[in-house]
Design an enzyme around this catalytic site. Structure first.
Site, PDB file in Angstrom:
ATOM      1  N   HIS A  55       0.664  -1.127   0.112  1.00 26.48           N
ATOM      2  CA  HIS A  55       0.067   0.130  -0.056  1.00 26.48           C
ATOM      3  C   HIS A  55       0.924   1.414   0.165  1.00 26.48           C
ATOM      4  O   HIS A  55       2.189   1.025   0.080  1.00 26.48           O
ATOM      5  CB  HIS A  55      -0.877   0.102   1.086  1.00 26.48           C
ATOM      6  CG  HIS A  55      -0.366   0.287   2.362  1.00 26.48           C
ATOM      7  ND1 HIS A  55       0.240  -0.960   3.098  1.00 26.48           N
ATOM      8  CD2 HIS A  55      -0.404   1.142   3.425  1.00 26.48           C
ATOM      9  CE1 HIS A  55       0.692  -0.414   4.357  1.00 26.48           C
ATOM     10  NE2 HIS A  55       0.271   0.707   4.518  1.00 26.48           N
ATOM     11  N   HIS A  57       1.358   4.000   1.762  1.00 23.48           N
ATOM     12  CA  HIS A  57       1.886   4.862   3.190  1.00 23.48           C
ATOM     13  C   HIS A  57       3.186   4.974   2.637  1.00 23.48           C
ATOM     14  O   HIS A  57       3.911   4.013   2.477  1.00 23.48           O
ATOM     15  CB  HIS A  57       1.449   4.089   4.481  1.00 23.48           C
ATOM     16  CG  HIS A  57      -0.068   4.457   4.886  1.00 23.48           C
ATOM     17  ND1 HIS A  57      -0.710   3.833   5.414  1.00 23.48           N
ATOM     18  CD2 HIS A  57      -0.778   5.609   4.096  1.00 23.48           C
ATOM     19  CE1 HIS A  57      -2.018   4.152   5.543  1.00 23.48           C
ATOM     20  NE2 HIS A  57      -2.143   5.200   4.851  1.00 23.48           N
ATOM     21  N   ASP A  59       5.715   4.784   5.007  1.00 24.40           N
ATOM     22  CA  ASP A  59       6.681   3.779   5.837  1.00 24.40           C
ATOM     23  C   ASP A  59       6.689   2.413   4.964  1.00 24.40           C
ATOM     24  O   ASP A  59       7.116   1.515   5.561  1.00 24.40           O
ATOM     25  CB  ASP A  59       6.218   3.668   7.245  1.00 24.40           C
ATOM     26  CG  ASP A  59       4.951   3.179   7.334  1.00 24.40           C
ATOM     27  OD1 ASP A  59       3.914   3.799   6.525  1.00 24.40           O
ATOM     28  OD2 ASP A  59       4.577   2.361   8.148  1.00 24.40           O
ATOM     29  N   HIS A  60       5.917   2.303   3.741  1.00 17.41           N
ATOM     30  CA  HIS A  60       6.028   1.055   2.968  1.00 17.41           C
ATOM     31  C   HIS A  60       6.481   1.368   1.576  1.00 17.41           C
ATOM     32  O   HIS A  60       7.064   0.321   0.965  1.00 17.41           O
ATOM     33  CB  HIS A  60       4.553   0.594   3.017  1.00 17.41           C
ATOM     34  CG  HIS A  60       3.973   0.337   4.361  1.00 17.41           C
ATOM     35  ND1 HIS A  60       4.125  -1.138   4.786  1.00 17.41           N
ATOM     36  CD2 HIS A  60       3.483   0.935   5.142  1.00 17.41           C
ATOM     37  CE1 HIS A  60       3.517  -1.051   5.986  1.00 17.41           C
ATOM     38  NE2 HIS A  60       3.263  -0.112   6.440  1.00 17.41           N
ATOM     39  N   HIS A 113      -7.468  -0.344   5.450  1.00 22.24           N
ATOM     40  CA  HIS A 113      -6.597   0.683   5.894  1.00 22.24           C
ATOM     41  C   HIS A 113      -6.271   1.743   4.677  1.00 22.24           C
ATOM     42  O   HIS A 113      -5.891   2.737   5.050  1.00 22.24           O
ATOM     43  CB  HIS A 113      -5.169  -0.395   6.363  1.00 22.24           C
ATOM     44  CG  HIS A 113      -3.948   0.440   6.641  1.00 22.24           C
ATOM     45  ND1 HIS A 113      -4.182   0.891   8.123  1.00 22.24           N
ATOM     46  CD2 HIS A 113      -3.099   0.693   6.059  1.00 22.24           C
ATOM     47  CE1 HIS A 113      -2.893   1.486   8.106  1.00 22.24           C
ATOM     48  NE2 HIS A 113      -2.082   1.386   6.944  1.00 22.24           N
ATOM     49  N   ASP A 132      -0.262  -3.751   6.186  1.00 19.48           N
ATOM     50  CA  ASP A 132      -0.805  -3.163   7.332  1.00 19.48           C
ATOM     51  C   ASP A 132      -2.478  -3.805   7.306  1.00 19.48           C
ATOM     52  O   ASP A 132      -3.122  -2.911   7.868  1.00 19.48           O
ATOM     53  CB  ASP A 132      -0.936  -1.768   7.338  1.00 19.48           C
ATOM     54  CG  ASP A 132       0.601  -1.204   7.664  1.00 19.48           C
ATOM     55  OD1 ASP A 132       1.493  -2.206   7.963  1.00 19.48           O
ATOM     56  OD2 ASP A 132       0.819   0.116   7.548  1.00 19.48           O
ATOM     57  N   HIS A 170       4.299  -4.406  10.561  1.00 11.23           N
ATOM     58  CA  HIS A 170       4.587  -3.728  11.861  1.00 11.23           C
ATOM     59  C   HIS A 170       4.884  -4.655  13.178  1.00 11.23           C
ATOM     60  O   HIS A 170       3.907  -5.558  13.415  1.00 11.23           O
ATOM     61  CB  HIS A 170       3.687  -2.412  12.474  1.00 11.23           C
ATOM     62  CG  HIS A 170       3.671  -1.299  11.422  1.00 11.23           C
ATOM     63  ND1 HIS A 170       4.378  -0.111  11.431  1.00 11.23           N
ATOM     64  CD2 HIS A 170       2.745  -1.398  10.093  1.00 11.23           C
ATOM     65  CE1 HIS A 170       4.236   0.370  10.678  1.00 11.23           C
ATOM     66  NE2 HIS A 170       3.393  -0.016   9.771  1.00 11.23           N
TER      67      HIS A 170
HETATM   68 FE    FE Z   1       2.461   1.054   8.000  1.00 13.34          FE
HETATM   69 ZN    ZN Z   2       0.226   1.806   6.682  1.00 11.19          ZN
END
Ligand code: FE
Ligand code: ZN
Length: 254
Positions: A55, A57, A59-60, A113, A132, A170
């Site tokens: 996805h 985001h 942090d990905h 998400h 996530d 995570h």
């Molecule tokens: Fe994340």
């Molecule tokens: Zn995420």
């Protein structure tokens, strides 16, 4: 046989590399952080050929462009949000297959998400990369879609073979365990897993991967049909979807 390396990135993201010795290919599941991934690749002597994005985001996907520039790797990611995935080469959705050497990963869409979130499942390797969407004893927050859609995605994961190994985005397991006990306090499998997780985290050790079998017994977000959870919530006759929504709401306020 696939080789798998899991390590920490950023503050609490998991980095995961998979390597197929036969084809020589190496994929990173998401790319939270280029530096940590490069370090691990060098330590293993592997060259990155692919990124499997779940996805959009940051942090990905934060490492996508740097890794692509360095390795010329091919980035596969979700069709439903392809415009938000830096450097994407191939957009995939429900029913598509990401072929990795002799291993096929089926793409499963799990909106919730994010609107386009996908997960990757290999029946042959017995692996699920859930991003996530599904965490150990938890699930992702509903940022872009509602509980009904998230529940239908999680229902697909609930139908996968119990021996499948779950990898996720995570290390949230300790906080998830504490919440899970608040809605399912008498579940002995959950009590045992929580005790293990408390110990692992106090030693700085990771709590994943985990077989889905354990999640089926301990993750309240996969158990809205469970009579004890329903009784605890006073929702004996509600739909699974409504019970799921209530559990998600409680977690948001926990
Ligand atoms: Fe994340
Ligand atoms: Zn995420």
């Amino acid at each position: 046989m696939l080789q798998i390396e899991q390590f920490m990135c950023l503050s609490d993201n998991f980095g995961v590399l998979i390597h197929d010795p036969e084809s020589g290919r190496t994929a990173s599941v998401d790319a939270p952080e280029a530096a940590a991934i490069v370090d691990r690749l060098e330590a293993k002597g592997w060259t990155l050929t692919d990124i499997m994005t779940t996805h959009h985001h940051h942090d990905h996907v934060g490492g996508n462009l740097e890794l692509k520039e360095r390795f010329g790797c091919r980035i596969t990611g979700p069709k439903g949000e392809a415009d938000k995935i830096p450097g994407i080469d191939e957009a995939v959705g429900e029913g598509d297959v990401f072929s990795f050497g002799a291993f096929d990963f089926e793409v499963i869409e799990t909106p919730g998400h994010t609107a386009g979130h996908i997960v990757y499942y290999s029946p042959k390797a017995g692996l699920l990369f859930a991003g996530d969407t599904l965490f150990s004893m938890g699930c992702g927050r509903l940022f872009e879609r509602g509980a009904a859609e998230m529940w239908s995605g999680l229902s697909k994961l609930k139908a996968l073979p119990a021996e499948t190994m779950l990898y996720c985005g995570h290390e949230y397991t300790l906080a998830n365990a504490r919440f899970a006990l608040s809605v399912d306090p008498d579940n002995q499998a959950l009590q045992a897993r929580s005790a293990t997780v408390e110990r692992l985290r106090s030693q700085g050790k990771p709590t994943l991967p985990m077989p889905l079998a354990t999640e089926f017994k301990t993750n309240p977000f996969l158990r809205p049909d469970d009579p004890a959870i329903r009784a605890h919530l006073g929702m004996a006759d509600a739909s699974d979807e409504d019970v799921f929504a209530e559990i998600r709401k409680r977690k948001d306020n926990f």
